[in-house]
Design an enzyme around this catalytic site. Structure first.
Site, PDB file in Angstrom:
ATOM      1  CE  LYS A   1      -7.486  -0.663   1.961  1.00 40.26           C
ATOM      2  NZ  LYS A   1      -7.577   0.330   3.101  1.00 40.26           N
TER       3      LYS A   1
ATOM      4  CB  SER B   1      -1.059  -0.202   1.409  1.00 42.46           C
ATOM      5  OG  SER B   1      -0.283   0.210   2.452  1.00 42.46           O
TER       6      SER B   1
ATOM      7  CB  THR C   1     -18.082  -8.958  15.712  1.00 42.53           C
ATOM      8  OG1 THR C   1     -17.928  -7.727  15.538  1.00 42.53           O
ATOM      9  CG2 THR C   1     -17.428  -9.619  14.386  1.00 42.53           C
TER      10      THR C   1
HETATM   11  N1  PMP Z   1      -4.293  -5.023   4.227  1.00 47.07           N
HETATM   12  C1  PMP Z   1      -3.821  -4.110   3.708  1.00 47.07           C
HETATM   13  C2  PMP Z   1      -2.506  -4.186   2.819  1.00 47.07           C
HETATM   14  C3  PMP Z   1      -4.191  -2.725   4.078  1.00 47.07           C
HETATM   15  O1  PMP Z   1      -3.309  -1.557   3.695  1.00 47.07           O
HETATM   16  C4  PMP Z   1      -5.307  -2.506   4.833  1.00 47.07           C
HETATM   17  C5  PMP Z   1      -6.057  -1.219   4.996  1.00 47.07           C
HETATM   18  N2  PMP Z   1      -5.235  -0.093   4.672  1.00 47.07           N
HETATM   19  C6  PMP Z   1      -6.013  -3.702   5.110  1.00 47.07           C
HETATM   20  C7  PMP Z   1      -5.480  -4.933   5.020  1.00 47.07           C
HETATM   21  C8  PMP Z   1      -7.198  -3.459   6.088  1.00 47.07           C
HETATM   22  O2  PMP Z   1      -8.398  -3.324   5.332  1.00 47.07           O
HETATM   23  P1  PMP Z   1      -9.842  -2.385   5.646  1.00 47.07           P
HETATM   24  O3  PMP Z   1      -9.467  -1.063   5.542  1.00 47.07           O
HETATM   25  O4  PMP Z   1     -10.775  -2.841   5.006  1.00 47.07           O
HETATM   26  O5  PMP Z   1      -9.709  -2.672   7.076  1.00 47.07           O
END
Ligand code: PMP
Length: 404
Positions: free
Chosen positions: A247, A188, A276
């Site tokens: 996303k 990311s 949950t």
């Molecule tokens: N995996 C990666 C590589 C991420 O960058 C992120 C969030 N930025 C997540 C999982 C978590 O995803 P979410 O935002 O849906 O909780």
């Protein structure tokens, strides 16, 4: 004991280092993405958002909105329970079938976020598979790291995207213990893409299971948005594919896909799934509409890549260094937390450009950056405005010495 004083000492230390996180208070305007209003001291001002993970603007797409509105009228606001106790709605099952189809897997399982899906799945696998060893890429996301830690399984970290190191580490392990190779497709913060074929081949050679996070790739890569694993024709060789609905799909939620037995195992034993409240059915309906749309429409992906290229080309022309990668993520390295914040503040205040400074612990110290994510909805004028601002800043603030 004065707990607030204990809290404050650590907060002050963060501020001192320049790593304290300030929120930008945005008001997203339906149908207007990437424009939003920023609230400052009771005033509202229009800004262009340059750091959203709503990568394709699907969060404001009329199709997604209509699906959510229709479903909220039909089902109400919440799921009303955990998945096991009254919370499983027809819309959840339709979405799970859609996700299984997206990745060509037998089954899928929904979670309340991508974070929870990684945490819950890895905790469950690592703790319940006896003597399991998890081989984790050094660049893996916090949700995977925390899941592995919580599982108490033996963890072996391999150098980021280094298949030779992975192989050496696999080779050193006893043949008869269960092994899981955990990695991401698109990372990311650097936006680099893993050598997936080589990783899969090495994992297969040593009989290891593959656990792939495609959070920054689903909806964006592959002919139907099935991620890098779809693009590379490797999805059927990967044991578990994990993704997010928050996303590129523009909604919220996370999921895993894999064999029916694997998903049933996680469904049966993962506390992060069991204990949950389920996602609202309307969220599931909106996510499904978004996925179905991006399975057939390539327009958003094509336009996004075009806007990414225009930004990169403009940065090159202006002599502004940016990290090269094959993805849609454009990191401009500043390498200093205070300067990064200063630049971000200046862009917001003077130019109406919102880009959040990315500091430690999201990235290692000394690699602080501005991370731009062009979307299909950024106009050419938006790009020209951003380039103009950055060029101006580069000259004014003489930040060029800070970037190598
Ligand atoms: N995996 C990666 C590589 C991420 O960058 C992120 C969030 N930025 C997540 C999982 C978590 O995803 P979410 O935002 O849906 O909780």
């Amino acid at each position: 004991m004065n707990f607030d004083a204990l809290f404050q000492t650590q907060i002050d230390a963060l501020k001192e280092e320049g790593n304290y996180r300030y929120f930008a208070e945005l008001e997203r305007k339906c149908g207007k993405f990437p424009k939003a209003a920023n609230h400052v001291d009771g005033e509202k001002r229009d800004v262009t958002v340059w750091c959203s993970n709503d990568y394709l603007g699907m969060g404001q797409n009329p199709l997604t909105i209509a699906a959510m509105c229709e479903a909220v009228q039909r089902t109400g606001t919440g799921a009303g329970g955990t998945r096991n106790i009254s919370g499983t709605n027809h819309d959840h099952l339709l979405l799970e079938a859609e996700l299984a189809d997206l990745h060509g897997k037998e089954a899928a399982l929904l979670f309340t976020s991508g974070y929870v899906s990684n945490w819950a799945a890895l905790s469950c696998l690592g703790s319940r598979l006896e003597n399991c060893v998890i081989l984790s890429d050094a660049g893996n996301h916090a949700s995977m790291i925390e899941g592995i830690r919580h599982s108490k399984a033996k963890k072996v970290i391999w150098k980021h995207n280094d298949v030779a190191d992975l192989e050496a580490k696999l080779q050193a392990l006893p043949a008869n213990v269960p092994k899981i190779v955990a990695f991401e497709s698109v990372y990311s913060m650097d936006g680099d893409i893993c050598p997936m074929r080589e990783i899969v081949e090495v994992a297969e050679k040593y009989g290891a299971m593959t656990y792939l996070d495609e959070v920054h790739a689903v909806g964006l890569y592959g002919p139907r948005g099935g991620g890098v694993s779809e693009r590379e024709g490797l999805a059927d060789r990967i044991t578990l594919i994990e993704g997010t609905l928050g996303k590129a799909y523009g909604v919220v939620g996370g999921y895993i896909t894999g064999s029916a037995a694997l998903c049933d195992f996680i469904r049966s034993f993962a506390s992060g799934f069991i204990f949950t409240t389920a996602l609202p059915p309307a969220v599931a309906a909106a996510a499904r509409a978004s996925i179905m749309h991006l399975k057939t429409s390539r327009d958003e992906r094509i336009r996004q890549r075009a806007q990414v290229k225009k930004l990169r080309d403009g940065l090159d022309r202006a002599g502004i260094p940016h990290m090269m990668n094959e993805s849609h993520i454009v990191p401009v390295m500043i390498k200093d937390p205070v300067k990064t914040r200063m630049l971000a503040d200046y862009l917001m205040d003077e130019w109406g450009i919102y880009v959040q400074p990315i500091n430690y612990p999201t990235v290692p110290k000394g690699t602080e950056r501005l991370r731009f994510t062009p979307s299909p909805l950024h106009s050419d004028e938006d790009i020209a405005h951003l380039l103009n601002a950055l060029t101006h800043l580069w000259k004014q603030c003489a930040v060029s010495h800070a970037v190598a």
